[in-house]
Design a protein around this motif. Sequence first.
Motif, PDB file in Angstrom:
ATOM      1  N   GLY A 237       0.826  -1.212   0.000  1.00 51.03           N
ATOM      2  CA  GLY A 237       0.000   0.000   0.000  1.00 51.03           C
ATOM      3  C   GLY A 237       0.856   1.256   0.000  1.00 51.03           C
ATOM      4  N   GLN A 238       1.930   1.233   0.786  1.00 48.02           N
ATOM      5  CA  GLN A 238       2.859   2.353   0.814  1.00 48.02           C
ATOM      6  C   GLN A 238       3.530   2.533  -0.535  1.00 48.02           C
ATOM      7  N   PHE A 239       3.859   1.426  -1.185  1.00 45.17           N
ATOM      8  CA  PHE A 239       4.485   1.498  -2.506  1.00 45.17           C
ATOM      9  C   PHE A 239       3.564   2.164  -3.515  1.00 45.17           C
ATOM     10  N   PHE A 240       2.288   1.752  -3.541  1.00 43.42           N
ATOM     11  CA  PHE A 240       1.347   2.340  -4.500  1.00 43.42           C
ATOM     12  C   PHE A 240       1.183   3.842  -4.257  1.00 43.42           C
ATOM     13  N   ASN A 241       1.092   4.233  -2.997  1.00 46.35           N
ATOM     14  CA  ASN A 241       0.982   5.662  -2.687  1.00 46.35           C
ATOM     15  C   ASN A 241       2.225   6.422  -3.151  1.00 46.35           C
ATOM     16  N   ASP A 242       3.400   5.883  -2.848  1.00 48.02           N
ATOM     17  CA  ASP A 242       4.643   6.571  -3.183  1.00 48.02           C
ATOM     18  C   ASP A 242       4.860   6.675  -4.685  1.00 48.02           C
ATOM     19  N   ILE A 243       4.600   5.581  -5.408  1.00 48.89           N
ATOM     20  CA  ILE A 243       4.838   5.618  -6.850  1.00 48.89           C
ATOM     21  C   ILE A 243       3.836   6.539  -7.535  1.00 48.89           C
ATOM     22  N   ALA A 244       2.600   6.573  -7.037  1.00 45.24           N
ATOM     23  CA  ALA A 244       1.602   7.488  -7.599  1.00 45.24           C
ATOM     24  C   ALA A 244       1.991   8.939  -7.323  1.00 45.24           C
ATOM     25  N   LEU A 245       2.497   9.210  -6.117  1.00 45.66           N
ATOM     26  CA  LEU A 245       2.962  10.559  -5.793  1.00 45.66           C
ATOM     27  C   LEU A 245       4.128  10.964  -6.687  1.00 45.66           C
ATOM     28  N   ALA A 246       5.051  10.044  -6.881  1.00 44.65           N
ATOM     29  CA  ALA A 246       6.230  10.353  -7.695  1.00 44.65           C
ATOM     30  C   ALA A 246       5.858  10.633  -9.147  1.00 44.65           C
ATOM     31  N   LEU A 247       4.861   9.908  -9.660  1.00 45.23           N
ATOM     32  CA  LEU A 247       4.481  10.049 -11.059  1.00 45.23           C
ATOM     33  C   LEU A 247       3.545  11.221 -11.312  1.00 45.23           C
ATOM     34  N   ALA A 248       2.605  11.461 -10.392  1.00 43.69           N
ATOM     35  CA  ALA A 248       1.539  12.428 -10.680  1.00 43.69           C
ATOM     36  C   ALA A 248       1.375  13.521  -9.637  1.00 43.69           C
ATOM     37  N   GLY A 249       2.063  13.425  -8.511  1.00 44.63           N
ATOM     38  CA  GLY A 249       1.820  14.371  -7.426  1.00 44.63           C
ATOM     39  C   GLY A 249       2.102  15.813  -7.772  1.00 44.63           C
ATOM     40  N   HIS A 250       3.054  16.063  -8.692  1.00 47.27           N
ATOM     41  CA  HIS A 250       3.441  17.439  -9.009  1.00 47.27           C
ATOM     42  C   HIS A 250       2.579  18.049 -10.108  1.00 47.27           C
ATOM     43  N   ARG A 251       1.751  17.243 -10.744  1.00 45.32           N
ATOM     44  CA  ARG A 251       0.985  17.732 -11.880  1.00 45.32           C
ATOM     45  C   ARG A 251      -0.262  18.477 -11.428  1.00 45.32           C
ATOM     46  N   GLN A 252      -0.942  19.095 -12.389  1.00 47.15           N
ATOM     47  CA  GLN A 252      -2.161  19.848 -12.089  1.00 47.15           C
ATOM     48  C   GLN A 252      -3.170  18.932 -11.403  1.00 47.15           C
ATOM     49  N   GLY A 253      -3.608  19.334 -10.206  1.00 51.70           N
ATOM     50  CA  GLY A 253      -4.526  18.484  -9.454  1.00 51.70           C
ATOM     51  C   GLY A 253      -3.886  17.183  -9.011  1.00 51.70           C
ATOM     52  N   ARG A 356     -11.260  19.661 -13.545  1.00 49.49           N
ATOM     53  CA  ARG A 356     -11.700  20.389 -12.334  1.00 49.49           C
ATOM     54  C   ARG A 356     -10.535  21.209 -11.782  1.00 49.49           C
ATOM     55  N   ALA A 357      -9.341  20.637 -11.789  1.00 57.18           N
ATOM     56  CA  ALA A 357      -8.158  21.369 -11.319  1.00 57.18           C
ATOM     57  C   ALA A 357      -7.855  22.556 -12.221  1.00 57.18           C
ATOM     58  N   GLY A 358      -8.002  22.370 -13.545  1.00 54.03           N
ATOM     59  CA  GLY A 358      -7.765  23.473 -14.468  1.00 54.03           C
ATOM     60  C   GLY A 358      -8.750  24.602 -14.279  1.00 54.03           C
ATOM     61  N   LYS A 359     -10.007  24.244 -14.077  1.00 54.43           N
ATOM     62  CA  LYS A 359     -11.041  25.260 -13.901  1.00 54.43           C
ATOM     63  C   LYS A 359     -10.802  26.086 -12.643  1.00 54.43           C
ATOM     64  N   ARG A 360     -10.271  25.463 -11.617  1.00 53.97           N
ATOM     65  CA  ARG A 360     -10.062  26.152 -10.337  1.00 53.97           C
ATOM     66  C   ARG A 360      -8.596  26.497 -10.100  1.00 53.97           C
ATOM     67  N   ASP A 361      -7.758  26.253 -11.110  1.00 55.78           N
ATOM     68  CA  ASP A 361      -6.335  26.565 -11.028  1.00 55.78           C
ATOM     69  C   ASP A 361      -5.703  25.919  -9.795  1.00 55.78           C
ATOM     70  N   LEU A 362      -5.913  24.623  -9.664  1.00 52.84           N
ATOM     71  CA  LEU A 362      -5.382  23.872  -8.530  1.00 52.84           C
ATOM     72  C   LEU A 362      -4.050  23.251  -8.924  1.00 52.84           C
ATOM     73  N   ARG A 363      -3.008  23.630  -8.244  1.00 52.73           N
ATOM     74  CA  ARG A 363      -1.664  23.142  -8.563  1.00 52.73           C
ATOM     75  C   ARG A 363      -1.353  21.846  -7.811  1.00 52.73           C
ATOM     76  N   GLY A 364      -0.312  21.170  -8.265  1.00 52.33           N
ATOM     77  CA  GLY A 364       0.134  19.962  -7.592  1.00 52.33           C
ATOM     78  C   GLY A 364       1.066  20.266  -6.441  1.00 52.33           C
ATOM     79  N   ILE A 365       1.692  19.229  -5.927  1.00 44.27           N
ATOM     80  CA  ILE A 365       2.634  19.353  -4.821  1.00 44.27           C
ATOM     81  C   ILE A 365       4.019  19.626  -5.405  1.00 44.27           C
ATOM     82  N   PRO A 366       4.786  20.539  -4.829  1.00 42.77           N
ATOM     83  CA  PRO A 366       6.139  20.807  -5.350  1.00 42.77           C
ATOM     84  C   PRO A 366       6.962  19.525  -5.446  1.00 42.77           C
ATOM     85  N   LYS A 367       7.707  19.394  -6.537  1.00 44.95           N
ATOM     86  CA  LYS A 367       8.516  18.191  -6.756  1.00 44.95           C
ATOM     87  C   LYS A 367       9.508  17.947  -5.623  1.00 44.95           C
TER      88      LYS A 367
END
Length: 680
Positions: A237-253, A356-367
């Motif tokens: 479970g920790q692996f899935f969370n971490d790999i998803a964060l690494a791949l998509a966490g910095h992107r819009q929404g 939804r993130a684009g409409k509300r200008d929601l940014r991701g988490i800093p790399k």
Amino acid sequence: MSQKRNKLKESQSSTEQPSDQSDENSAQDKKILEKYSRESKIRSFTNKKMIYFVFMLAIAYSAFHLYITFNPLPALQQRSLHVAFGLALIFLIYPTFAKQDRAKIPFYDWILFALSIFSTVYLMYEYNAIVTERGGIPTNMDIIVAIITVVLVLEAARRVTGIILPIFALIFLAYPFISHMEFMPFRLMTRDFDLGDIFGQMFLKTEGLFSTAIGASVNFIFLFILFGAFLAKSGMGQFFNDIALALAGHRQGGPAKVAVVSSGFMGSINGAAVANVVGTGAFTIPLMKKIGYHRNFAGAVEASASVGGQVLPPIMGASAFIMAETTGIQYGTIALAALIPAVLYYLAVIMQVHFRAGKRDLRGIPKADLPRVKEVMKERGHLLLPIVGLIVMLYQNVPVGYAAFYTIVLTVIVATLRKSTRMSIKDILDAMAQGARQSLAVMIACAVVGIIIGVVSLTSFGTVMTSSIASLGSGSLFLTLFFTMIASMLLGMGLPSIPAYIITATMAAPALAAFDVPILVAHMFVFYFGIFANVTPPVALAAFAGAGVSGGNPMSTGFQALKLSLAGFIIPYLFVYNPAMLLIDTEGVATNATEFGVPPIMDVVLIVVTAIIGIVALSSALEGFLKTPMNPIYRIVLGAGALALILPEVTSDIIGFVVVGFMFVLNYMQHRRTNAVSTT
């Protein structure tokens, strides 16, 4: 990587508790899980001897299943032991009422515990006489023990799953008692059944309590739940969370996309949508709220992603194996068929959170605050090896039970490769006990479903249900699909994925046979709608759990989840009208065939490309945003073009391309004009 994880924790919602209050957070998560998942309301013993006794009993339950994988017993004996063992654990672990003292076991639960053991001891003792001497005719004692066992199953189901499923079973159980009476509608009338007919069917045959549903539970569902427990203990479970964060966490929404990816993968493995919402949602929902997503939407994202895991290969919450058992189609064919629809569903959810993130200008988490892919793979990437091994074994037609057993062993071996994932003897025993406890909800649901299956096979109710759906359809495939969808959603409402599929496959899927819908297509159709009943108000349990974690409104979260899951209600119609989406060629194949050809590659490419563009356009129309916000008229036109693209017809595809292309260009030009004005 640990430093970056600490930074990430610091960036979470200000409403999240400090680390020294993690126990309070866990207690809150437990309350939420118990509110929306009855199977989580268990006793908390203070007596160490009682804790040890239940712990060892749970380990013995797991050990029994590992043993019979290679040393099977006769079906009736094996299934009765599985049920009795599970019943005994339920009456020790689950309180009679929610507000009951959970530190002690009342005397009557010890009586129920003893009766559970007695029922299988009796069946084992009388087995030879039942099989060889009585010819299926029950004695008075058989009937008494059968009635006791049915009552035990219904009471255990009430404690674990809630009141809906037992009531549903009681309604079916009442039918053969009254089906011969004059007040019954003519189509529902049958011959007169006595107690011996009804309870002999339930207890002495493999068509009642010990039906194929329990057969699937004992043969491989239990083992895959146990596999999930071992994966969880190793840190998957920790692996899935971490790999998803690494791949998509910095992107819009980003956090919402992380929720979709991690919850989808975990949902596919553990098959428990509500538990998955609370488990992964405790991490992802605060992150979504932190960057600006509304709490209702955040809870809905987690719910729609977790429920979708049930249709995501390779494991599909173990439902793929039930489907293989029911239809006679190889697992590999089913998993491959489920791939494109599942990818389209998750694409739809991700695109909605993106817009939804684009409409509300929601940014991701800093790399800088996120783990890196390389670091994550180095630390826990080896945990993927058991899943890869499982897929290879299943595609090599290794028996499912054997494959699950070997994968559990492989998980323990692979986990030793890194200190952070290595399991001690205590961890292994904990995983065995946890797997046994997690299996109880599925076991008891399958046993109750067996009551329904027993009544259907004893009477003509299944035929009546099928003909009723066909009559409502009035010879129209679309209307028949629509009424089958409604029936599947009603039958699957509030149920776990596996019993939901078994019921819908028994009651609703046969209605499609009259239209020469191939068996795999029909079963996938009802499977989808039985699953997505969990995000359909008014009984959207997964969405309500998401609202509990996010602090949102349950019904509002439910409707948001329904909107996010809309593709899941459209895709089944698509593969009925064009089975090439399931990567099968049905030309010249009989309805009940279990072998399919491979469709022409260009057919598959065209379907996938048009469906992807249509899904993206539909997501944009639902959110009212592409590159810039849209007015209602633009959204309606774009939505119509998207549906035309999604429909598997050449004419509709051409119309859809024109409409969607025009609307995309129009929106892009509007975006450029807006940017030009803002810069001047």
